[in-house]
Design an enzyme around this catalytic site. Structure first.
Site, PDB file in Angstrom:
ATOM      1  N   THR A 188       0.847  -1.187   0.000  1.00  0.00           N
ATOM      2  CA  THR A 188       0.000   0.000   0.000  1.00  0.00           C
ATOM      3  C   THR A 188       0.879   1.231   0.000  1.00  0.00           C
ATOM      4  O   THR A 188       2.060   1.174   0.360  1.00  0.00           O
ATOM      5  CB  THR A 188      -0.909   0.013   1.235  1.00  0.00           C
ATOM      6  OG1 THR A 188      -0.079   0.032   2.415  1.00  0.00           O
ATOM      7  CG2 THR A 188      -1.813  -1.211   1.271  1.00  0.00           C
ATOM      8  N   GLU A 332      -5.738  -4.144  -1.643  1.00  0.00           N
ATOM      9  CA  GLU A 332      -6.184  -5.328  -0.892  1.00  0.00           C
ATOM     10  C   GLU A 332      -7.205  -6.170  -1.654  1.00  0.00           C
ATOM     11  O   GLU A 332      -7.533  -7.274  -1.235  1.00  0.00           O
ATOM     12  CB  GLU A 332      -6.780  -4.879   0.450  1.00  0.00           C
ATOM     13  CG  GLU A 332      -5.775  -4.308   1.417  1.00  0.00           C
ATOM     14  CD  GLU A 332      -5.534  -2.800   1.272  1.00  0.00           C
ATOM     15  OE1 GLU A 332      -4.963  -2.197   2.177  1.00  0.00           O
ATOM     16  OE2 GLU A 332      -5.937  -2.242   0.220  1.00  0.00           O
ATOM     17  N   LYS A 441     -17.820  16.414   9.165  1.00  0.00           N
ATOM     18  CA  LYS A 441     -18.949  16.308  10.081  1.00  0.00           C
ATOM     19  C   LYS A 441     -19.328  17.706  10.570  1.00  0.00           C
ATOM     20  O   LYS A 441     -18.604  18.319  11.340  1.00  0.00           O
ATOM     21  CB  LYS A 441     -18.600  15.385  11.248  1.00  0.00           C
ATOM     22  CG  LYS A 441     -18.368  13.940  10.793  1.00  0.00           C
ATOM     23  CD  LYS A 441     -18.048  13.009  11.934  1.00  0.00           C
ATOM     24  CE  LYS A 441     -17.843  11.583  11.411  1.00  0.00           C
ATOM     25  NZ  LYS A 441     -17.472  10.632  12.462  1.00  0.00           N
ATOM     26  N   TRP A 446     -23.120  14.389   8.207  1.00  0.00           N
ATOM     27  CA  TRP A 446     -21.999  14.142   7.307  1.00  0.00           C
ATOM     28  C   TRP A 446     -22.153  14.945   6.017  1.00  0.00           C
ATOM     29  O   TRP A 446     -23.228  15.040   5.443  1.00  0.00           O
ATOM     30  CB  TRP A 446     -21.908  12.666   6.947  1.00  0.00           C
ATOM     31  CG  TRP A 446     -21.378  11.797   8.036  1.00  0.00           C
ATOM     32  CD1 TRP A 446     -20.953  12.195   9.271  1.00  0.00           C
ATOM     33  CD2 TRP A 446     -21.223  10.375   8.002  1.00  0.00           C
ATOM     34  NE1 TRP A 446     -20.538  11.118  10.008  1.00  0.00           N
ATOM     35  CE2 TRP A 446     -20.691   9.979   9.251  1.00  0.00           C
ATOM     36  CE3 TRP A 446     -21.478   9.397   7.048  1.00  0.00           C
ATOM     37  CZ2 TRP A 446     -20.416   8.652   9.566  1.00  0.00           C
ATOM     38  CZ3 TRP A 446     -21.207   8.072   7.345  1.00  0.00           C
ATOM     39  CH2 TRP A 446     -20.679   7.716   8.592  1.00  0.00           C
TER      40      TRP A 446
END
Length: 543
Positions: A188, A332, A441, A446
């Site tokens: 990654t 992944e 937020k 959100w």
């Protein structure tokens, strides 16, 4: 008692992909722009022969099954040969991202314990800097011919790739072994902490190639001419070197020249029908075409991943006769998880409905399961409204990071936590509203930073935009837009804020805009929101 079927059992191995291409698509071209300059052309038949020669060469260097063999290389025919030679002989092909910092490159190579490192001429200075610190590496191989070998180098006993290949026979029988054997290794990008390794198997890679080839995925066939702009050092170029080989597609590899002029030339000269890469690449290409009044003729499909594509890009590509298809995935996930293809019932839908589907990350391809959960881990409805943390399962999803203990990345029942906040509608279309760490937020609600960015990139003066949450005395956080304008373009703060009117809920509208020369990106082209938040941590809202 279950009745067992009576079918042949044969391991799913990467070497079989190349053998198939050599046998049934032997005269199909692989075209590469080389680091040395010229365009290189050969066929799958040629590539298979040289991969066998390279396998013999690596054996002569002491490479054994399970050993990791590292690469620092662009998209080119030599890198393609390494993919198949290394995995085919039972070793592990470890593609290292050369855009990382030197310290990260060294960490990755040492953590993987690469025994051989093969690298392009471009990266000779980096390897010279690091060679003395790479204790696991026994042999360094420069991916070039004898004529381009350096007269002097700090790397002792530097080997020439063409000498290594040409000094060995192409008589080599690919071994058969368990399909769960490790095949390749990617790390990654490591935006926080050290990069983590994802170790793929032959089985997972071949299954991923099957699924990503499907019409509802990347739609690859022997009629395709595919140019992976996504680097071969980034999640195996989204698996395209495998799926194109499986199907016998013509393969066009752009090498180190990723500028708009070079990409346009390759698309037009080679008849590229499908290409894949991050949105910034296609923004650059479209701007080049617009500025020079050029038309893209052969291109039918553009696969976009890494970050969301704005609706304006969908419209611009459509003017050139090309469909934009969103791909969502992760290192992944090998990486393909979802694609934004419409269903039969959408065939007569209005343009606005189809555009809405194209702006989503799409529905799962066969083999991938997705769900959303709340912060307590409880499943949420797939109604297109509920926001939740995305979790995935599947035969090409990692079960554990390489050389790391099990951690919070997986649930007890085996789901992988992606870190994305999404909605999923009743048809299975998933839309990323944010990364868990990037969601804004405000007043307990959100706000999607991605949606704010996509809208603003649709403004004719905006080249790039990033939305970050800044602490607010009343609302906890409010969105700040950080904007890069197109060369020669101008826009005011009020003009850009006004551009949101009627497009989002009023309380989502950003409170402020700041203009910068450039935005920070990761080595794989993603926006580095963490750096932006650090840069603007002392920002104060106007009274």
């Amino acid at each position: 008692m279950m009745l067992r079927g009576q079918m042949m059992t044969q391991p799913l191995l990467i070497s079989a992909l190349l053998t198939h291409a050599e046998t049934y698509h032997g005269d199909t071209e692989i075209v590469s722009r080389t680091v040395e300059g010229p365009i290189h052309r050969y066929t799958y038949r040629d590539a298979a022969k040289r991969a066998r020669q390279l396998a013999n060469g690596l054996i002569s260097l002491g490479v054994r099954p399970g050993d990791r063999v590292g690469t620092l290389a662009w998209n080119g025919y030599r890198h393609y040969e390494i993919y198949y030679a290394v995995s085919g002989m039972g070793a592990v092909c470890h593609t290292v991202n050369p855009r990382l910092f030197a310290e990260q490159i060294a960490y990755i190579i040492e953590h993987a314990e690469d025994t051989v490192l093969l690298f392009d001429l471009t990266f000779l200075p980096v390897v010279e800097q690091l060679a003395a610190h790479l204790k696991s590496v026994r042999h360094f191989v420069l991916l070039t011919d004898r004529a381009h070998m350096p007269a002097h180098t700090a790397i002792p006993d530097l080997l020439c790739y063409e000498d290594l290949v040409n000094s060995h026979s192409d008589r080599y029988a690919w071994p058969e072994f368990d399909e769960e054997t490790a095949s390749s290794l990617c790390y990654t990008s490591g935006t926080t902490g050290n990069p983590k390794g994802v170790l793929y198997s032959h089985r997972s890679t071949v299954l991923h190639a099957f699924a990503s080839s499907l019409p509802d995925s990347l739609d690859i066939s022997a009629e395709s001419c595919v140019m992976p702009v996504v680097p071969m050092f980034h999640v195996n170029a989204w698996g395209l070197p495998y799926s194109c080989t499986m199907n016998g597609a013509k393969l066009v590899l752009p090498g180190p020249k990723m500028d708009a002029i070079s990409l346009y030339e390759l698309i037009e000269s080679e008849g590229v029908t499908m290409t894949a890469g991050v949105p910034t690449v296609w923004m650059m290409l479209l701007q080049h075409c617009e500025k020079n009044r050029l038309r893209i003729h052969s291109l039918k499909r553009v696969i976009v991943g890494g970050s969301a594509a704005p609706e304006s890009m969908i419209d611009q590509l459509a003017e050139h006769g090309a469909e934009l298809r969103q791909l969502w995935g992760m290192t992944e996930l090998s990486p393909c998880g979802t694609t934004s293809t419409p269903k039969f019932k959408h065939r007569d839908s209005a343009t606005a409905v189809l555009r809405s589907l194209q702006t989503k990350q799409g529905r799962p391809i066969y083999g991938v399961q997705i769900r959303i959960v709340d912060d307590a881990g409880e499943p949420l409805p797939h109604d297109g409204v509920a926001f939740g943390n995305l979790q995935v399962k599947g035969p090409w999803v990692l079960s554990q990071y390489f050389r790391r203990d099990l951690d919070a990345s997986h649930t007890e029942d085996g789901w992988f936590n992606t870190g994305d906040v999404v909605t999923i509608d009743p048809d299975g279309y998933m839309k990323i509203t944010d990364r868990t760490k990037d969601v804004i937020k405000s007043g307990g609600e959100w706000i999607s930073s991605i949606e704010l960015e996509n809208i603003l990139v649709g403004h004719p003066a905006v080249a790039e935009a990033a939305a970050i949450g800044i602490t607010h005395p009343k609302w906890d956080e409010r969105p700040l837009m950080v904007v890069v304008l197109k060369p020669g373009a101008s826009a005011t703060r009020d003009e850009l804020i006004g551009f949101y009117e009627g497009k989002i809920a009023k309380w989502w509208t950003p409170d402020e805009v700041v203009f910068v020369e450039e935005l920070p990106h990761t080595a794989t082209g993603k926006l580095q929101k963490m750096k932006l938040r650090e840069q603007f941590r002392d920002f104060r809202w106007p009274e």
